[in-house]
Design an enzyme around this catalytic site. Sequence first.
Site, mmCIF file in Angstrom:
data_model
loop_
_atom_site.group_PDB
_atom_site.id
_atom_site.type_symbol
_atom_site.label_atom_id
_atom_site.label_comp_id
_atom_site.label_asym_id
_atom_site.label_seq_id
_atom_site.Cartn_x
_atom_site.Cartn_y
_atom_site.Cartn_z
ATOM 1 N N ALA A 241 12.275 -30.161 -8.123
ATOM 2 C CA ALA A 241 11.100 -31.054 -8.243
ATOM 3 C C ALA A 241 11.138 -31.773 -9.580
ATOM 4 C CB ALA A 241 9.805 -30.263 -8.100
ATOM 5 N N SER B 186 11.743 -36.015 -10.245
ATOM 6 C CA SER B 186 10.950 -37.222 -9.971
ATOM 7 C C SER B 186 9.945 -36.960 -8.851
ATOM 8 C CB SER B 186 11.876 -38.379 -9.574
ATOM 9 O OG SER B 186 12.733 -38.686 -10.646
ATOM 10 N N GLU C 113 9.226 -37.627 -19.040
ATOM 11 C CA GLU C 113 7.877 -38.115 -18.729
ATOM 12 C C GLU C 113 7.915 -39.205 -17.652
ATOM 13 O OE1 GLU C 113 5.100 -38.502 -21.968
ATOM 14 O OE2 GLU C 113 6.092 -36.935 -23.127
ATOM 15 N N GLY C 114 8.865 -39.068 -16.717
ATOM 16 C CA GLY C 114 9.029 -40.026 -15.626
ATOM 17 C C GLY C 114 10.101 -41.050 -15.971
ATOM 18 N N THR C 115 11.136 -41.128 -15.128
ATOM 19 C CA THR C 115 12.271 -42.025 -15.423
ATOM 20 C C THR C 115 11.823 -43.500 -15.353
ATOM 21 O OG1 THR C 115 12.937 -42.214 -13.105
ATOM 22 C CG2 THR C 115 13.904 -40.388 -14.362
HETATM 23 C C1 LIG Z 1 14.942 -33.131 -22.938
HETATM 24 C C2 LIG Z 1 13.995 -33.077 -21.779
HETATM 25 C C3 LIG Z 1 12.677 -32.705 -21.984
HETATM 26 C C4 LIG Z 1 11.806 -32.596 -20.906
HETATM 27 N N1 LIG Z 1 10.531 -32.123 -21.106
HETATM 28 C C5 LIG Z 1 9.750 -31.805 -20.036
HETATM 29 C C6 LIG Z 1 8.506 -31.144 -20.209
HETATM 30 O O1 LIG Z 1 8.079 -30.862 -21.329
HETATM 31 N N2 LIG Z 1 7.794 -30.809 -19.108
HETATM 32 C C7 LIG Z 1 8.217 -31.118 -17.838
HETATM 33 O O2 LIG Z 1 7.513 -30.779 -16.883
HETATM 34 N N3 LIG Z 1 9.396 -31.773 -17.631
HETATM 35 C C8 LIG Z 1 10.170 -32.104 -18.712
HETATM 36 N N4 LIG Z 1 11.376 -32.763 -18.527
HETATM 37 C C9 LIG Z 1 11.784 -33.123 -17.185
HETATM 38 C C10 LIG Z 1 11.811 -34.645 -16.938
HETATM 39 O O3 LIG Z 1 10.515 -35.142 -16.838
HETATM 40 C C11 LIG Z 1 12.671 -34.868 -15.689
HETATM 41 O O4 LIG Z 1 14.002 -34.602 -16.048
HETATM 42 C C12 LIG Z 1 12.525 -36.283 -15.128
HETATM 43 O O5 LIG Z 1 11.244 -36.473 -14.592
HETATM 44 C C13 LIG Z 1 13.561 -36.591 -14.047
HETATM 45 O O6 LIG Z 1 13.684 -35.554 -13.118
HETATM 46 P P1 LIG Z 1 15.142 -34.993 -12.768
HETATM 47 O O7 LIG Z 1 15.816 -34.653 -14.052
HETATM 48 O O8 LIG Z 1 15.009 -33.912 -11.770
HETATM 49 O O9 LIG Z 1 15.918 -36.213 -12.151
HETATM 50 P P2 LIG Z 1 15.867 -36.700 -10.613
HETATM 51 O O10 LIG Z 1 14.463 -36.771 -10.135
HETATM 52 O O11 LIG Z 1 16.814 -35.880 -9.819
HETATM 53 O O12 LIG Z 1 16.426 -38.182 -10.732
HETATM 54 C C14 LIG Z 1 17.816 -38.512 -10.774
HETATM 55 C C15 LIG Z 1 17.933 -40.032 -10.685
HETATM 56 O O13 LIG Z 1 17.395 -40.494 -9.417
HETATM 57 C C16 LIG Z 1 16.389 -41.463 -9.660
HETATM 58 N N5 LIG Z 1 15.346 -41.351 -8.646
HETATM 59 C C17 LIG Z 1 14.797 -40.219 -8.111
HETATM 60 N N6 LIG Z 1 13.855 -40.517 -7.234
HETATM 61 C C18 LIG Z 1 13.778 -41.888 -7.189
HETATM 62 C C19 LIG Z 1 12.975 -42.818 -6.467
HETATM 63 N N7 LIG Z 1 12.027 -42.430 -5.614
HETATM 64 N N8 LIG Z 1 13.179 -44.144 -6.681
HETATM 65 C C20 LIG Z 1 14.128 -44.568 -7.563
HETATM 66 N N9 LIG Z 1 14.917 -43.726 -8.278
HETATM 67 C C21 LIG Z 1 14.731 -42.407 -8.096
HETATM 68 C C22 LIG Z 1 15.851 -41.142 -11.054
HETATM 69 O O14 LIG Z 1 15.185 -42.247 -11.640
HETATM 70 C C23 LIG Z 1 17.133 -40.761 -11.765
HETATM 71 O O15 LIG Z 1 17.804 -41.916 -12.145
HETATM 72 C C24 LIG Z 1 12.253 -32.913 -19.593
HETATM 73 C C25 LIG Z 1 13.576 -33.333 -19.395
HETATM 74 C C26 LIG Z 1 14.444 -33.386 -20.464
HETATM 75 C C27 LIG Z 1 15.879 -33.784 -20.197
#
Ligand SMILES: Cc1cc2nc3c(=O)[nH]c(=O)nc-3n(C[C@H](O)[C@H](O)[C@H](O)COP(=O)(O)OP(=O)(O)OC[C@H]3O[C@@H](n4cnc5c(N)ncnc54)[C@H](O)[C@@H]3O)c2cc1C
Length: 382
Positions: free
Chosen positions: A130, A132, A363-365
């Site tokens: 979980a 994005s 914080e959301g890509t």
């Molecule tokens: C250093 C660091 C600190 C963080 N700190 C926190 C924290 O304090 N608390 C917390 O809860 N989380 C935290 N996160 C998590 C961060 O918010 C997530 O990594 C981020 O939201 C992306 O999720 P994911 O890594 O699973 O990537 P994924 O969701 O797997 O995404 C992979 C790629 O697919 C793209 N993608 C996915 N779905 C779609 C869509 N519907 N449309 C277009 N493109 C899409 C994404 O943009 C990305 O390019 C942290 C991450 C890092 C690396």
Amino acid sequence: MSYTVSEDIEVLKKGVREFVQNEVEAVAMQIEKEDYIPDKIVEMAKELGLFGLSIPEEYGGLGIGMVGKCALYEEIGATHNGFTTLIGGHTGIGSVGIVEMGNEYQKQKYLPDMATGKKIGAFALTEPQAGSNATNLKTTAVRKGDKYILNGLKHYITNAPQADVFTVMAVTDPSKGAKGITSFIVEKSFPGFQVGAIEHKMGLRGSHSAEIIMEDCEVPVENVLGEEGRGYVNALTILANGRAGLAARNLGSAQKLLDLSMMYAKERVQFNVPIIEHQAVAHMLAEMAVDIEALRSFTYRVATMVDEGKKVIKEAAMIKLFGSEVYNRVADKAVQVHGGIGYISDFPIERFYRDARITRIYEGTSEIQKNIIAAQLNKEYN
Ligand SMILES: Cc1cc2nc3c(=O)[nH]c(=O)nc-3n(C[C@H](O)[C@H](O)[C@H](O)COP(=O)(O)OP(=O)(O)OC[C@H]3O[C@@H](n4cnc5c(N)ncnc54)[C@H](O)[C@@H]3O)c2cc1C
């Protein structure tokens, strides 16, 4: 758009700038090498009230509103981003949930210690499946008498190793999808709560992100944050609230890179003239400055809207997207202006370049921000 801050905030801003320039910058290389922020720096930040940036005065915080916060965040962004992230994680997403959704009992119990930095906050939404799609949570919370029993794993949680208080989202009713998620205030001392492996990252040295593991973790019923079933909405609200602040920190970093690049371009001589006299270099500097000014205006416009109580779903996503993209563009140009030295780790440019990269992800890509903006536009044009 211009913005004005009160005299009090100007004084705070000046104090933060001096602290950043004289103290944090002095240990920036040390933080980078040791992956640790010296205790002295953290203590000084506490004394300046930086841990209470988002907390109202009545609970011991600075009570300065979003424009005030952005004014200080801009200063904090101008230094080592590991330090920036420690403060941003705590004040941006780690304590805002309790400020915005907490009841009086919860505010009295947690906020005074979070305002002084005695207790550090973290925000725990993301799980391995979980990211994005943050509605796809597997962490469950089942009510048993006067407790909820939480089971599940979160990862990448900023500040987790130091944090005392976590805002945790968990599924209370799997049949309801996003409406079956509830947010909880979870203390690290609660039975069944554990911090797991610390991640090795590309940058942000000194800021630590880790797993948190909940195995039959016992959370008192009074620690439900907001209403049951509103956890996903709460998470989105906390993230949206943090976005202008993140943009202000990105602005501070980008401005620092422009300052360093200007100094270097005026000093560095090639072909018998300072490189700023080569038009290609001057144009890069001009483009950096334009991006930064646009980001500054937009950041304070969104911050003003937040202070006016306006709904900023679209604007918050826009500023998160734009701030991250500007910081990355500026960092890339800063490396180019510096040439080889921009790539060498003894100098700060390559550090900012690596640290900028995360801002397009956490914080959301950037892609997710575009989805939010497009969805809002779709509604507006109905
Ligand atoms: C250093 C660091 C600190 C963080 N700190 C926190 C924290 O304090 N608390 C917390 O809860 N989380 C935290 N996160 C998590 C961060 O918010 C997530 O990594 C981020 O939201 C992306 O999720 P994911 O890594 O699973 O990537 P994924 O969701 O797997 O995404 C992979 C790629 O697919 C793209 N993608 C996915 N779905 C779609 C869509 N519907 N449309 C277009 N493109 C899409 C994404 O943009 C990305 O390019 C942290 C991450 C890092 C690396």
